[in-house]
Design an enzyme around this catalytic site. Structure first.
Site, short mmCIF file in Angstrom:
data_model
loop_
_atom_site.label_atom_id
_atom_site.label_comp_id
_atom_site.label_asym_id
_atom_site.label_seq_id
_atom_site.Cartn_x
_atom_site.Cartn_y
_atom_site.Cartn_z
N LYS A 45 89.07 47.99 -85.94
CA LYS A 45 89.28 47.04 -87.03
C LYS A 45 90.58 47.40 -87.74
O LYS A 45 91.16 48.48 -87.49
CB LYS A 45 88.11 47.04 -88.01
CG LYS A 45 87.73 48.42 -88.54
CD LYS A 45 86.47 48.35 -89.39
CE LYS A 45 85.23 48.19 -88.52
NZ LYS A 45 84.39 47.06 -88.87
N THR A 97 82.64 41.01 -88.55
CA THR A 97 82.17 40.26 -87.38
C THR A 97 82.17 41.14 -86.13
O THR A 97 81.41 40.87 -85.20
CB THR A 97 83.03 39.02 -87.12
OG1 THR A 97 84.42 39.37 -87.08
CG2 THR A 97 82.81 37.97 -88.21
N LYS A 104 79.41 41.48 -82.73
CA LYS A 104 79.78 41.52 -81.32
C LYS A 104 79.21 42.76 -80.65
O LYS A 104 78.69 42.70 -79.53
CB LYS A 104 81.30 41.48 -81.18
CG LYS A 104 81.92 40.21 -81.74
CD LYS A 104 83.42 40.39 -81.99
CE LYS A 104 83.97 39.26 -82.84
NZ LYS A 104 85.35 39.52 -83.28
#
Length: 840
Positions: A561, A669, A673
Site C-alpha cells: 500500500k 480495499t 482482496k
C-alpha cells in the site's frame, strides 16, 4: 437489483464473436498486424501483437458498445456519472476477455503466433497510469460493477500523459522516474473531437525567466478533448464508457512573436494546455504544483459537467427533471468544485433563480469522503479561485453567505460553530474548505466503512452531521471479484466453481456455501494446493524479472500500500527487527520461515516515508545475508507496485498486514482482496477490517493493538519513551537500528525516524502497539505450523468475503443514494454474423 447470470459470459456473445468464429478472429488479428503495423503475423513483436489483439477485440465489442448507448438514449433512464481524479484500471485486455467470456479463445493456438507465448502479449500492455492507490482502484472496481449490474453510467477522469511515477530502488532509496504509459498508442481509447468542451481560465500566461507565469486579467481558453474507453460488464451485455479528458488549445499561433524571435512565447498557450494533464499528482509541496493541481480539478469538473448537461438536455427539456435523470457522484473532494460550477450553469446559462438552482444542485450531487486525516481534506487558496475561475468564487461566497445565515438560525449565538462550518477559512491566507463545500452542496455524504462513517459524523465533521443528519450514511467499499479472484487466481476460482458452481462470479455471497467445506479434509488439501501453486508462480516470476529468490514454503507476509506513517510500514519493519534480534540472542529459536514483502510508493515530497523505504531495504540487506537469519527471515521490497503486481502477489500471500493506527484508515480495499484470496489478516480494529472480522469471526483473524477510542483517549498522555524504558524487546530493536547496525556506511541516516519515534511523540503510536503486534504474530506463526487449522481459517475467510464485492456496494449506492435501476440491453443474436461475412 437484478444480477446477470454467470453463464451469460459465454452464452451471450453474438454469432460473430471471436469464440464462435476463431478463424475470423485470427483473420482480424492478422489484418491489424498487416495494415496497422506492416508486419507479417509471424514477425509481430509482443507490443504489435498486443495492439492487434486489442483492436480486434475492440472491433467486436464496438457494436455492443454503441447498442448500449443507443438503448440508454432511447429508454432515457436515470444515469450515474462518477467523477474521479483517479481510475487505477491496470491492464485491460485480459479483463475484457474474461468479462466477454473469451478468456480461453485468443491463446497461442487460436492466434497461430508460434513465435510468441500468450503471456508475452499480455505483458506488453502497460498498466494505465491513471491513479495512485486505493481511491483510483476503487473507482475502477465501481465502474466495472456498474456495467455488470447494467446501471446506465459513465466515469469521468483525466487522461494523464504520465502516471504517478515509476519507482525504482537504488542503494535502498526510492528513485522517481517518469511513467510514460502513453508512449505507444492505446488501442482501447477512441478520441471524440466532435464532443470537445471549452474551458475558460480567468487569466493569461506569459513566459518569464524560463518559467510560465499567470497574469491576472484577460482569459485563456482550453479545449477538453474526450477519449472514451469501453467498460465491459461481466457477460458482455452492457458496455458503459469511461471518458477521460485530454487537453488542447484552439488553433492559434502568434506568428508575429515567432518572427521576432520569441519562439516559446508564440506557443505559450499550448505549453500551458499540455501541462494540465501532463502528470498525475504534481508535487504539491510547491505553490506552482498546488496551482496546477487546482487547474486539473477545475478542468475535470468543467468539462465533465458540460458533457453531462449536454446529454441531459438531449433528452429532457425541463431542468426540473435534472435530479430525476442525473446522479453525479463526487469521488472525494477533488471534484467538489462541481457544486459551484453546476450552480453557475443553472443560474447564468439556464437563467434559473438561485433557490431553484440550489434545490436542483443539491438533489443531483452526492459526495463520498475517503479520509479521516484533517490535512487530506482539501483547501484551496481564495487567490487560486480569483485567478482561475472568479465566477465560481463569487458563487461559492454567496453559497457561504446563505449557508451561514442558516447556521445562525439553527444555532444562534454560536460564532465558533459558524467559524468551523464556514466554507472559508480565514486563519492565515484565506482558503476554501472543499469538504465543507461538498457536504453543503450535496444531498448525500457517505463514508466507506462503518467505523469511518461513524468517526466522520462524530469527530471530523460533527457540526455538519448535527445540522444534516439525514445526509450522512455508510457505504462500505468493495472490490470486483472478476479481476481480483476470477482473473488473478484461476486455480482457486476453478476450485470454487467445481465445488459450488459459478454463480459466485456475479453474486459473491454465494461463497458462503464454501463454509461447510472448511471441515472437508480433501477440500482443505486442494485449497492448500492452489495456494502453493500461486506461490510457486510468483517465485518463478520474481526470479525471472528481478533475479531475487524466495522460499515458496515460507510464510508470505505482505504489506502492499502507499507508504505513509499512519499505515505503519514502520511498525512492520520494527517487528522484523524484533524477530532478528531474537535470533541473534538465541540462534536455535524455532519458528516457521517468513518472507516479508513490502511494496508501495511514497509521495516524492514525503521525506519521512522515503526514509522508511530506505530502512526497510537496509534491514533486508543485512537480514537476508546474515547467516543467523538467512533462510529463516527474508525482507523483500518490491519496487513500482501497481495493479499487475498486485494480481500476482495477492493470490500467493498467506498473511495480509492491515496495521494502520486505529481510527486513521478510512476503509482499505487491499484487505478485501487478500481475504477473498485466502490470506489471513493481522490487523488493528480499523477501517473495513472490523467488518471483515465480524463476517468471518474474530477467531479467524489476528487482531491486536489499541482501538480508535483508546488512541484518542491516550493521546494527551501517551509517552513512547515509556515503552522504550519498560519493554526490553522494544528497546533492543530500537537500539539495534539506531546503533548503525543497518547503516554502517551511512551514519545518522535514520535519525529522522529516531526523532519521530522518541523525541516528537510517535504520533501514530508505533511503540504503543509493538508488543501486542509481536505477540499476535507469535500466535499466527504457531497456527501456520498446523496446516489443517490454517487451511480451515483461510477457507472461512474466503467463504465470508462475499460482503466485500463492489457489486454489493454499487447496489447500495444505486438504491439508497442515486435511486437508479438497471437498464437491460437486449442484443440481437445475429448482430455480428453479417459483419464477419463482410470481413471475410
Amino acid at each position: 437489483m437484478t444480477k446477470p447470470d454467470a453463464t451469460q459470459a459465454t452464452q451471450s456473445v453474438d454469432d460473430g464473436s471471436l469464440e464462435r468464429t476463431s478463424g475470423s478472429g485470427r483473420m482480424e488479428v492478422n489484418r491489424h498486424l498487416m495494415f496497422d503495423h506492416l508486419v507479417l503475423p509471424e514477425e509481430g513483436s509482443p507490443r504489435e501483437c498486443f495492439e492487434a489483439v486489442s483492436r480486434a477485440l475492440r472491433d467486436r465489442l464496438a457494436r455492443r458498445w454503441m447498442h448500449t448507448q443507443r438503448t440508454q438514449d432511447r429508454e432515457n433512464p436515470k444515469r450515474v456519472y462518477y467523477l474521479s481524479m483517479e481510475f487505477l484500471i491496470g491492464r485491460t485486455l485480459t479483463n475484457n476477455m474474461i468479462n466477454l467470456g473469451l478468456d480461453s479463445t485468443l491463446h497461442d493456438g487460436h492466434l497461430h503466433l508460434e513465435h510468441l507465448a500468450w503471456q508475452d502479449i499480455v505483458e506488453a500492455e502497460p498498466d494505465a497510469g491513471l491513479g495512485n492507490g486505493g481511491l483510483g482502484r476503487l473507482a475502477a472496481c465501481f465502474i466495472e460493477s456498474l456495467a455488470t449490474l447494467q446501471i446506465p453510467s459513465m466515469g469521468y477522469g483525466l487522461r494523464y500523459e504520465y502516471g504517478i511515477f515509476r519507482q525504482s530502488i537504488e542503494n535502498g532509496f526510492q528513485i522517481e522516474q517518469p511513467d510514460h504509459w502513453l508512449r505507444n498508442p492505446d488501442p482501447w481509447e477512441i478520441a471524440r473531437p466532435r464532443e470537445t468542451a471549452m474551458v475558460s481560465v480567468g487569466c493569461q500566461f506569459e513566459w518569464h525567466d524560463g518559467k510560465l507565469r499567470a497574469v491576472p486579467g484577460g482569459c485563456t481558453h482550453l479545449l477538453g478533448v474526450p477519449y472514451d474507453r469501453p467498460v465491459v460488464g461481466y457477460g458482455g451485455q452492457t458496455i458503459n464508457t469511461l471518458r477521460l479528458w485530454g487537453v488542447g488549445t484552439p488553433d492559434y499561433f502568434d506568428f508575429g512573436e515567432f518572427s521576432s524571435g520569441d519562439f516559446v512565447g508564440a506557443i505559450v498557450d499550448r505549453v500551458v494546455a499540455e501541462s494540465v494533464t501532463r502528470v498525475l499528482y504534481p508535487d504539491d509541496s510547491t505553490r506552482a504544483g498546488q496551482a496546477l493541481r487546482f487547474v486539473q480539478e477545475y478542468f475535470l469538473v468543467t468539462c465533465s459537467l458540460a458533457d453531462i448537461l449536454h446529454r441531459f438536455r438531449r433528452s429532457n427539456e425541463d431542468w426540473e427533471q435534472l435530479p430525476e435523470k442525473v446522479a453525479i457522484q463526487l469521488n472525494d473532494t477533488h471534484p467538489a468544485m462541481a457544486v459551484a460550477e453546476l450552480m453557475r450553469v443553472l443560474v447564468d446559462e439556464a437563467n434559473l433563480g438561485w433557490e431553484k438552482a440550489w434545490e436542483l444542485t443539491v438533489g443531483t450531487l452526492a459526495y463520498t469522503n475517503h479520509t479521516l486525516l484533517p490535512e487530506a481534506l482539501e483547501k484551496w487558496p481564495v487567490q487560486f479561485f480569483k485567478m482561475v475561475c472568479p465566477r465560481l468564487l463569487e458563487i461559492t461566497l454567496e453559497i457561504n453567505r446563505r449557508f451561514l445565515a442558516e447556521v445562525e438560525t439553527r444555532f444562534p449565538n454560536d460564532p465558533m460553530r459558524s467559524s468551523r462550518m464556514s466554507l472559508i477559512e480565514d486563519a492565515g491566507e484565506p482558503q476554501i474548505r472543499m469538504a465543507n463545500l461538498a457536504i453543503v452542496g450535496t444531498h448525500s455524504t457517505n463514508g466507506v466503512a462503518q467505523i469511518h462513517s461513524d468517526l466522520l459524523r462524530t469527530r471530523v465533521v460533527s457540526d455538519f452531521a448535527e445540522m444534516f443528519p439525514h445526509r450522512f450514511n455508510n457505504k462500505t467499499n468493495g472490490v470486483t471479484p472478476r479481476r481480483w479472484l476470477l482473473s488473478a487466481n484461476p486455480d482457486l476460482a476453478s476450485l470454487i466453481t467445481e465445488s459450488i458452481g459459478d454463480a459466485w462470479i456475479v453474486d459473491l455471497s454465494e461463497l458462503r456455501r464454501l463454509a461447510p467445506l472448511a471441515e472437508d479434509t480433501a477440500f482443505r488439501q486442494d485449497f492448500l494446493r492452489t495456494k502453493q501453486n500461486a506461490k510457486h508462480r510468483f517465485c518463478t516470476w520474481l526470479e525471472t524479472t528481478t533475479g531475487q529468490q524466495v522460499n515458496p514454503t515460507s510464510i508470505f507476509d505482505c504489506q502492499v500500500k502507499r507508504i505513509h506513517e499512519y499505515k505503519r510500514q514502520l511498525l512492520n519493519i520494527l517487528h522484523v527487527v524484533v524477530l532478528y534480534q531474537r535470533l541473534r540472542e538465541n540462534p536455535s529459536a524455532t519458528f516457521p520461515p517468513r518472507t516479508f514483502f513490502f511494496a508501495g510508493k511514497a509521495a516524492p515530497a514525503y521525506r519521512l516515508a522515503k526514509r522508511i523505504i530506505k530502512l526497510i531495504n537496509n534491514v533486508g540487506q543485512v537480514i537476508n545475508n546474515d547467516p543467523v537469519s538467512a533462510g529463516r527471515l527474508q525482507v523483500v521490497f518490491l519496487p513500482n507496485y501497481n495493479v499487475s503486481l498486485a494480481e500476482r502477489l495477492i493470490p500467493a500471500s498467506d498473511v495480509s498486514e492491515q496495521i494502520s493506527t486505529a481510527g486513521y484508515e478510512a476503509s482499505g480495499t487491499s484487505n478485501m482482496k487478500f481475504m477473498m484470496n485466502g490470506a489471513l489478516t493481522i490487523g488493528t480494529r480499523d477501517g473495513a477490517t472490523i467488518e471483515m472480522a465480524q463476517e468471518a469471526g474474530e477467531e479467524n483473524f489476528f487482531l491486536f493493538g489499541l482501538t480508535a477510542e483508546q488512541v484518542a483517549e491516550s493521546r494527551p498522555w501517551y509517552s513512547p519513551r515509556w515503552h522504550y524504558d519498560n519493554e526490553p524487546e522494544t528497546r533492543a530493536a530500537l537500539d539495534l537500528i539506531f546503533s548503525g547496525h543497518f547503516n554502517r556506511d551511512e551514519p545518522g541516516i535514520f535519525e529522522p525516524i529516531r526523532e519521530t519515534l522518541l523525541e516528537q511523540g510517535d504520533f501514530y503510536m508505533h511503540l504503543a502497539d509493538l508488543s501486542s503486534y509481536a505477540a499476535t504474530h507469535q500466535r499466527l506463526g504457531e497456527l501456520y505450523t498446523d496446516k489443517d487449522a490454517w487451511a480451515r481459517a483461510a477457507i472461512l475467510n474466503v467463504a465470508h468475503s462475499g460482503k466485500f464485492s463492489s457489486d454489493r456496494t454499487i447496489a447500495e449506492y444505486a438504491s439508497e443514494i442515486w435511486n437508479t435501476v438497471p437498464c437491460p440491453i437486449a442484443h440481437e443474436l445475429k448482430e455480428g454474423a453479417n459483419d464477419v461475412k463482410a470481413q471475410d
